[in-house]
Each structure stands twice: as structure tokens, then as C-alpha cells.
Write a protein that holds these residues in place. Sequence first.
Motif, mmCIF file in Angstrom:
data_model
loop_
_atom_site.group_PDB
_atom_site.id
_atom_site.type_symbol
_atom_site.label_atom_id
_atom_site.label_comp_id
_atom_site.label_asym_id
_atom_site.label_seq_id
_atom_site.Cartn_x
_atom_site.Cartn_y
_atom_site.Cartn_z
ATOM 1 N N VAL A 1 6.506 -3.744 7.174
ATOM 2 C CA VAL A 1 7.068 -2.484 7.660
ATOM 3 C C VAL A 1 6.173 -1.335 7.208
ATOM 4 O O VAL A 1 5.534 -1.403 6.158
ATOM 5 C CB VAL A 1 8.503 -2.255 7.149
ATOM 6 N N ASN A 2 6.126 -0.302 8.031
ATOM 7 C CA ASN A 2 5.349 0.899 7.719
ATOM 8 C C ASN A 2 6.278 2.102 7.793
ATOM 9 O O ASN A 2 6.905 2.348 8.832
ATOM 10 C CB ASN A 2 4.190 1.060 8.702
ATOM 11 N N ASP A 3 6.383 2.813 6.705
ATOM 12 C CA ASP A 3 7.249 3.987 6.635
ATOM 13 C C ASP A 3 6.452 5.194 6.160
ATOM 14 O O ASP A 3 5.583 5.069 5.290
ATOM 15 C CB ASP A 3 8.408 3.751 5.661
ATOM 16 N N THR B 1 3.736 13.723 1.870
ATOM 17 C CA THR B 1 4.133 12.611 2.728
ATOM 18 C C THR B 1 3.350 11.371 2.335
ATOM 19 O O THR B 1 2.119 11.403 2.252
ATOM 20 C CB THR B 1 3.877 12.939 4.209
ATOM 21 N N VAL B 2 4.080 10.285 2.096
ATOM 22 C CA VAL B 2 3.478 9.033 1.651
ATOM 23 C C VAL B 2 3.671 7.968 2.720
ATOM 24 O O VAL B 2 4.768 7.794 3.255
ATOM 25 C CB VAL B 2 4.108 8.556 0.327
ATOM 26 N N HIS B 3 2.587 7.265 3.018
ATOM 27 C CA HIS B 3 2.642 6.132 3.942
ATOM 28 C C HIS B 3 2.778 4.852 3.122
ATOM 29 O O HIS B 3 1.884 4.495 2.363
ATOM 30 C CB HIS B 3 1.386 6.079 4.802
ATOM 31 N N PHE B 4 3.935 4.192 3.275
ATOM 32 C CA PHE B 4 4.186 2.937 2.580
ATOM 33 C C PHE B 4 4.008 1.766 3.542
ATOM 34 O O PHE B 4 4.513 1.793 4.665
ATOM 35 C CB PHE B 4 5.618 2.882 2.033
ATOM 36 N N THR C 1 12.039 11.017 6.927
ATOM 37 C CA THR C 1 11.556 9.644 7.057
ATOM 38 C C THR C 1 11.114 9.399 8.484
ATOM 39 O O THR C 1 11.675 9.961 9.433
ATOM 40 C CB THR C 1 12.648 8.616 6.684
ATOM 41 N N ARG C 2 10.108 8.572 8.607
ATOM 42 C CA ARG C 2 9.608 8.207 9.936
ATOM 43 C C ARG C 2 8.948 6.835 9.852
ATOM 44 O O ARG C 2 8.247 6.537 8.885
ATOM 45 C CB ARG C 2 8.610 9.241 10.449
ATOM 46 N N LYS D 1 0.840 -1.194 0.000
ATOM 47 C CA LYS D 1 0.000 0.000 0.000
ATOM 48 C C LYS D 1 0.874 1.242 0.000
ATOM 49 O O LYS D 1 1.920 1.284 0.653
ATOM 50 C CB LYS D 1 -0.923 0.000 1.227
ATOM 51 N N ALA D 2 0.437 2.244 -0.748
ATOM 52 C CA ALA D 2 1.116 3.537 -0.755
ATOM 53 C C ALA D 2 0.051 4.607 -0.914
ATOM 54 O O ALA D 2 -0.702 4.592 -1.889
ATOM 55 C CB ALA D 2 2.133 3.614 -1.885
ATOM 56 N N GLU D 3 -0.029 5.504 0.031
ATOM 57 C CA GLU D 3 -1.039 6.566 -0.033
ATOM 58 C C GLU D 3 -0.499 7.861 0.545
ATOM 59 O O GLU D 3 0.287 7.853 1.499
ATOM 60 C CB GLU D 3 -2.315 6.156 0.695
ATOM 61 N N ILE D 4 -0.922 8.961 -0.046
ATOM 62 C CA ILE D 4 -0.530 10.275 0.446
ATOM 63 C C ILE D 4 -1.355 10.599 1.687
ATOM 64 O O ILE D 4 -2.578 10.521 1.658
ATOM 65 C CB ILE D 4 -0.743 11.354 -0.627
ATOM 66 N N ILE D 5 -0.676 10.936 2.766
ATOM 67 C CA ILE D 5 -1.377 11.248 4.008
ATOM 68 C C ILE D 5 -1.260 12.729 4.374
ATOM 69 O O ILE D 5 -1.963 13.208 5.257
ATOM 70 C CB ILE D 5 -0.874 10.383 5.182
ATOM 71 N N ASN D 6 -0.366 13.439 3.704
ATOM 72 C CA ASN D 6 -0.243 14.874 3.967
ATOM 73 C C ASN D 6 0.373 15.554 2.747
ATOM 74 O O ASN D 6 1.207 14.958 2.052
ATOM 75 C CB ASN D 6 0.637 15.133 5.194
#
Length: 218
Positions: A193-195, A164-167, A215-216, A148-153
Motif C-alpha cells: 500500500v502507498n499512503d 507530507t510523508v509518502h509511506f 490522507t491520500r 519506505k517513508a520519505e518526506i515529499i513536501n
Amino acid sequence: MLDIILLAMLAGFIILRLRSELGKKTGNEPLPPAAPRPSANTGRVTVRADDGEDSAPSENNVIEMEENPALRKAYQDIRRADSRFDVPTFMEGATAAYGMILEAFWAGDRETLKDFLDASVLQQFTSAIDAREQNGYKVENRLIDVDKAEIINAQLLDRTAELTVHFTAEIVAVTKDADGNLIEGDLSDAVEVNDRWTFARDTRSRDPNWILVATRAG
């Protein structure tokens, strides 16, 4: 008799004037240009070009139909600053970059990382590579899939766009020592993993590439 001749001359004169003013109609005259038509979404006017295609569509007609109003507003701001901005294209590139950056980090490829990271993030990555090499550790990680990859901000700061993308990805993570002994991980078991990675780009730049600026995990 004279009256009849005068009336005939007057009628001929009128007919000649009408023909000179109106011209001859053959039924094959080109149609007049299509009138401007209102946009269904904004009420603004979009003119139909000569080739039959809409030209200069309203910006509200071309931004993605994002449900999140904050993201939708940010996309509008970025699109105004850079008309080439396109969310699907960005996401395709960001997902590809995610894999390439991880592979370069695992391989200790500092030169490749320079092309994708800003100075602060590059320093973090190279410091981790340095520490790993000093300990004689070697990673044999492998990216199985990005689930999954989605823009969260998203935001536009001055002229810099940041997204910012949540992978969410599946990775085989294995660490070995200098002698090849397994220290951590399992070659037969993938972990999730979630990045959260933030990419940035100066909208005034001709360079279309986005740079990883933060990165976070999580």
C-alpha cells in the motif's frame, strides 16, 4: 661619583616601573580566549565557548543536507520558527504514528484516534468505522513492515509547519462478515500500500506532537 649614583638610581626607577606595568611572567599564564572563527559553510562567525564546544551554531550548519532545494528551504523556515525541529526525529515519530493510527482504525479505537487526528480526518475515520460496524464487518488487518517513508513536501504556513510523508508498507488486509466468513483479502498474502499523509504542528505550541491533517492513497 655623584653621576654614577644618579645613573644607578635612574636605572632602578625604570626597572620598578617596568615591573609594575608588565608584571612578572612565569610561563604559566592562561592563554587568551580563542578568536572567533568563520563557519565553513556560511562565512558567519561561531564563537568557541568556554567548554570547548561550539555554541549557537549557524542555522545553515544544523539543517539536514537535503538535496531537494524546496524541502531544504522549508526545513530552514520551520527551524527558524522552532529551533527544536529535527527531520530524523520527526520521521521516527511519523513512522511510529502511521502504525499506531492504522492499528487503532482497524480495531475501531476511536479514543486513540482522537490523540492523533485533527477534526476533519477524525470524522472520516470514524465514519468508516461506523459504516463497517453497521454492516457487521470485522477487519483482521496486520501491518507487516513499513518498507519506505520519505518526506515529499514541506511548508510553513503562518506559524504552522506541515510535512507530507509518502509511506510504502506491506499489509495483510482481511475483512470478514458477522459470521466470520471471509469477504475480502487473504491471511497468507501481504499487499503493498502507498499512503501520503500530511502532519501538522503549531510551532508556537509547547506540545511537541504532530497531528494528522490529511490522507491520500497513492
